[in-house]
Design a protein around this motif. Structure first.
Motif, mmCIF file in Angstrom:
data_model
loop_
_atom_site.group_PDB
_atom_site.id
_atom_site.type_symbol
_atom_site.label_atom_id
_atom_site.label_comp_id
_atom_site.label_asym_id
_atom_site.label_seq_id
_atom_site.Cartn_x
_atom_site.Cartn_y
_atom_site.Cartn_z
ATOM 1 N N HIS A 285 0.781 -1.029 -0.005
ATOM 2 C CA HIS A 285 -0.493 0.059 0.049
ATOM 3 C C HIS A 285 0.591 1.327 -0.057
ATOM 4 N N HIS A 286 0.540 2.239 -1.212
ATOM 5 C CA HIS A 286 1.428 2.926 -0.894
ATOM 6 C C HIS A 286 0.919 4.614 -0.400
ATOM 7 N N SER A 287 1.570 5.457 0.011
ATOM 8 C CA SER A 287 1.175 7.228 0.175
ATOM 9 C C SER A 287 1.888 8.300 -0.389
ATOM 10 N N LEU A 288 1.424 9.192 -0.171
ATOM 11 C CA LEU A 288 2.405 10.286 -0.657
ATOM 12 C C LEU A 288 2.526 11.493 0.282
ATOM 13 N N VAL A 289 3.379 12.146 0.307
ATOM 14 C CA VAL A 289 3.908 13.285 0.655
ATOM 15 C C VAL A 289 3.963 14.662 -0.146
ATOM 16 N N VAL A 290 3.024 15.522 0.480
ATOM 17 C CA VAL A 290 3.320 17.150 -0.458
ATOM 18 C C VAL A 290 3.776 17.637 0.147
ATOM 19 N N ILE A 466 -1.694 8.901 -13.259
ATOM 20 C CA ILE A 466 -2.134 9.243 -11.839
ATOM 21 C C ILE A 466 -0.785 7.898 -11.104
ATOM 22 N N ALA A 467 -0.806 8.030 -9.811
ATOM 23 C CA ALA A 467 -0.178 7.712 -8.980
ATOM 24 C C ALA A 467 -1.162 6.704 -8.524
ATOM 25 N N PRO A 468 -1.294 5.530 -8.230
ATOM 26 C CA PRO A 468 -2.438 4.423 -7.603
ATOM 27 C C PRO A 468 -1.774 3.947 -6.583
ATOM 28 N N PHE A 469 -2.348 3.468 -5.521
ATOM 29 C CA PHE A 469 -2.226 3.346 -3.647
ATOM 30 C C PHE A 469 -1.639 1.457 -3.394
#
Ligand code: ZN
Length: 489
Positions: A285-290, A466-469
């Motif tokens: 499972h992936h995540s995003l950091v901003v 698109i960045a899928p998780f």
């Protein structure tokens, strides 16, 4: 004088309590043949349910038909093997859970300190190796000792205490030093209900309640004809028993591959998607950091406490000297929510769809005594920012848009994340591209491509990446649109 009388009464009360205890447990042992039954097998059919995958937090777990359910246990060796053949009709129930169509065979085993799954062989290929599943050991072990005969044996071996309760005698004891079990034994010596608690990173000490009804004589062994189990209050298993065999040969031992298994270290890989934007992968499972002007926004802290800790630590490493002020949770499914209490402990405001607010407030406060996590000690309060159809996080310069997916059967609260500057869309579960670009798209694995595509059109989002998780690569709208053309939803 008065004191002496009380002391005497006390001793009498104690003596009768001990007698009542051995009576209820002994009556059950006699009725269920606990002493002579060393191994047991039962078969049935019914339903099991995808725990943690409901459409909204208030709904029951989505059901899956179980065509056959066979449980084989050896009480002497503390082992149990459960084999299920599950079947999905043409239409999946709304909610999550691994998508599949047709039949699916699952073999789940526990023996002593080890738990593992036996994956099915594909066609004529050699059988794949067993998959160690240490996270399921406690649940499966407690399930073994929660079976009627198992419960009576465990009660006798663990100095059970008893008291009168509605429906019969309540029998309570602790196994493995800290795992409480409690059951109701009726006047006929039948175990009507067993409650255990297992540790869950989200809902804490989670009750698992198994109810046994319709006891009858199955060829010399008294056993219920129906088993209904709930987890966190919703049905998780509902099986009608058709056959029970006492003392069959049940020989289960952990294979070497399972005994020697050590979990791989938690790994967080990063890919920069633009200035101040990182896609965190390295597991399922992936995540995003901003990076914002004076803080960090993280999207999804999935899986469990170790994964979430590593994701939060990576965010702080990528963006030093700024606090994690917001953690967006894409949706409430437990596989994406395993680290939410770590985010709360971090002091971050949890950004979520409004339908999750009450659930996350419960998650923040639920007791975690079996396996206390940092929030159980810090008891920090939770801050929740609820989003309806659209949410915006901004620092005056950068904007993060959160959009509710409409018509999405997987979950009612899915917020996809859109970064207008990077034209980037982050989304869990709706579309996971195949490992290699250009490989054929098989609909069951990607049932929601059409829903995602339609939503992007409806919202008029200009998406380049698109960045899928899930999965191992990013994709684009062109590939999504191809998938949508063959997608069922
Ligand atoms: Zn999901």
């Amino acid at each position: 004088m008065r004191k002496i009388i009380f002391a005497t009464l006390g001793i009498l009360a104690l003596a009768s309590a001990v007698a009542a205890q051995s009576n209820a447990v002994q009556t059950a042992a006699d009725a269920l043949g606990a002493a002579r039954i060393k191994t047991l097998q039962f078969t049935g059919s019914g339903q099991n349910f995808s725990v943690g995958q409901n459409y909204t937090p208030a709904e029951a777990w989505p059901p899956v038909t179980v065509k056959s359910y066979t449980a084989s246990m050896n009480y002497d060796t503390g082992s149990m093997r459960v084999e299920l053949v599950r079947e999905m009709g043409a239409v999946m129930p709304r909610g999550g859970g691994g998508p599949f169509f047709g039949e699916q065979r699952q073999v789940q085993v526990v023996s002593g300190n080890y738990a593992w799954n036996v994956p099915p062989a594909a066609g004529n290929a050699p059988a794949p190796p067993p998959q160690a599943n240490p996270d399921s050991q406690l649940e499966r072990m407690l399930a073994l000792w929660a079976t009627p005969q198992g419960f009576v044996k465990a009660a006798m071996n663990n100095k059970a205490t008893t008291k009168n309760a509605s429906g019969g005698t309540e029998v309570s004891f602790t196994v493995g030093g800290k795992y409480k079990m409690t059951g109701i034994v009726n006047a006929k010596g039948q175990v009507d209900k067993v409650t255990t608690w297992i540790d869950n990173p989200i809902v804490g000490d989670m009750p698992v309640v198994t109810t046994y009804t319709g006891y009858k004589d199955f060829g010399g062994v008294m056993f219920p004809s129906r088993i209904v189990q709930t987890q966190d209050g919703f049905p998780s298993l509902d099986i009608n028993i058709s056959n029970v065999t006492a003392n069959p040969s049940v020989d289960i031992a952990a294979p070497d591959a399972v005994r020697n298994f050590t979990p791989p270290p938690v790994r967080v890989e990063t890919k920069q998607m633009g200035e101040g934007v990182w896609y965190l992968t390295g597991a399922t499972h992936h995540s995003l950091v901003v990076e914002m002007k004076d803080h960090i926004v993280v999207v999804d802290v999935p899986n469990n406490v170790p994964r979430a800790s590593a994701v939060l630590a990576k965010a702080k490493e990528l963006v030093p000297n700024k606090p994690i002020r917001y953690v967006v949770t894409s949706h409430h499914h437990w596989d994406h929510l395993g680290g939410i209490r770590m985010a709360m402990n971090e002091g971050a405001t949890i950004v979520t769809h409004q339908t999750n607010k009450a659930f996350l407030e419960r998650v923040a406060k639920t007791p975690h005594t079996i396996n206390p996590d940092p929030l159980a000690t810090s008891k920090k309060g939770v801050k929740i920012q609820a989003v309806a159809d659209k949410g915006v996080l901004t620092d005056g310069n950068r904007t993060i848009e959160l959009h509710l997916l409409k018509g999405y059967e997987h979950t009612g609260d899915m917020l996809v994340v859109y970064l207008p500057k990077e034209k980037l869309l982050a989304e869990p579960d709706a579309f996971t591209p195949p490992a290699q670009a250009g490989t054929p798209l098989i609909p069951p694995a990607r049932p929601f491509a059409k829903t995602l595509y339609d939503n992007i059109q409806r919202l008029k989002l200009d998406v380049q990446v698109i960045a899928p998780f899930h999965g191992n690569r990013t994709t684009d709208v062109a590939e999504l649109s191809k998938a949508a053309a063959t997608s069922s939803n």
